[in-house]
Design an enzyme around this catalytic site. Structure first.
Site, PDB file in Angstrom:
ATOM      1  N   TYR A  64       3.793  -4.035   6.832  1.00 44.19           N
ATOM      2  CA  TYR A  64       2.429  -4.020   5.910  1.00 44.19           C
ATOM      3  C   TYR A  64       1.858  -5.306   6.462  1.00 44.19           C
ATOM      4  O   TYR A  64       0.472  -5.211   6.589  1.00 44.19           O
ATOM      5  CB  TYR A  64       2.865  -4.317   4.410  1.00 44.19           C
ATOM      6  CG  TYR A  64       1.658  -4.463   3.412  1.00 44.19           C
ATOM      7  CD1 TYR A  64       0.914  -3.224   3.215  1.00 44.19           C
ATOM      8  CD2 TYR A  64       1.189  -5.761   2.851  1.00 44.19           C
ATOM      9  CE1 TYR A  64      -0.133  -3.556   2.350  1.00 44.19           C
ATOM     10  CE2 TYR A  64       0.028  -5.881   2.135  1.00 44.19           C
ATOM     11  CZ  TYR A  64      -0.424  -4.656   1.703  1.00 44.19           C
ATOM     12  OH  TYR A  64      -1.469  -4.764   1.032  1.00 44.19           O
ATOM     13  N   GLU A  97      -6.132  -4.187  10.265  1.00 46.45           N
ATOM     14  CA  GLU A  97      -7.216  -3.595   9.708  1.00 46.45           C
ATOM     15  C   GLU A  97      -8.395  -4.664   9.692  1.00 46.45           C
ATOM     16  O   GLU A  97      -9.447  -4.426   9.675  1.00 46.45           O
ATOM     17  CB  GLU A  97      -6.728  -3.318   8.182  1.00 46.45           C
ATOM     18  CG  GLU A  97      -5.985  -1.876   8.164  1.00 46.45           C
ATOM     19  CD  GLU A  97      -5.448  -1.606   6.638  1.00 46.45           C
ATOM     20  OE1 GLU A  97      -6.395  -1.708   5.471  1.00 46.45           O
ATOM     21  OE2 GLU A  97      -4.353  -1.202   6.594  1.00 46.45           O
TER      22      GLU A  97
END
Length: 221
Positions: free
Chosen positions: A147, A154
């Site tokens: 994660y 991102e």
């Protein structure tokens, strides 16, 4: 009738999960193969089609939650899927200049490993009624590393795209116009970056809670 509906639901979710699993497996295979043979600059071109299809298919998961096919809360599903779609379509697909960035490789590898585990977990659970303990542990543990690496990729790619967004003015609507409305995609991207600041820790803490709950339940059983 209720029994038939339950079988139909499980069959559909089994097919859905394993179909998307195949898509993400293809993304991982092509990403690793391309990294080894050609370098990170060519990863996006190699994975583009399966990546767009596999990630876009996740929109169905929002519908699954809305109609009650699954118990996943929309409040957790919607932000995660929306942010990924923004990166895939709104950044990578829209701005080719960032496709050769090294963070594309870390992004697709982090996402694909996560999704291969997640979809195989739910696919197995729907097909058999249970998932093996090792797969459950992977489902609720690998995010501890994947994660942060995925989110960092991102954010990095959105940031890297900002100069190209500003220069191109793609998707911008300027005044004057008949609708008397303006829209600046550059500031939308900045807003998206701002949402990651409170959103990422919140989601991470949510998943930590889910991990504790799932692993504790597994031990009791």
């Amino acid at each position: 009738m209720a029994g038939f509906s339950a079988v139909l639901r499980r069959t559909y979710l089994t097919v859905y999960n394993w179909t998307v699993f195949i898509g993400w497996f293809q993304v991982l295979y092509l990403a690793v193969k391309t990294l080894k043979e050609s370098g990170h600059e060519h990863v996006y071109d190699a994975v583009e089609k399966p990546l767009l299809v596999a990630q876009s298919a996740a929109v169905l998961e929002i519908l699954h939650g809305l109609v009650g096919l699954v118990r996943s809360p929309i409040t957790a599903t919607l932000p995660q899927i929306s942010s990924r779609l923004f990166v895939v379509w709104g950044i990578l697909w829209s701005f080719p200049e960032v496709r050769t960035h090294v963070l594309v490789s870390s992004l697709v590898i982090s996402w694909s490993i996560t999704e291969i585990i997640r979809y195989s977990f739910f696919g197995t659970k729907e097909a058999l009624g249970f998932a093996p303990s090792w797969l459950l542990w992977l489902r609720y543990s690998t995010f501890l590393l994947l994660y942060p690496s995925g989110i960092s990729s991102e954010v990095g790619l959105i940031y890297a795209a900002l100069p190209y967004i500003k220069e191109s003015e793609k998707y911008c609507i300027r005044m004057p116009n008949k609708l008397n409305f303006s829209f600046d995609y550059f500031y939308t991207a900045i807003l998206a970056l701002g949402i990651y600041v409170p959103g990422s820790p919140h989601m991470y803490n949510y998943m930590l809670g889910q991990r504790k709950k799932a692993l504790s339940k597994s031990k009791r059983e």
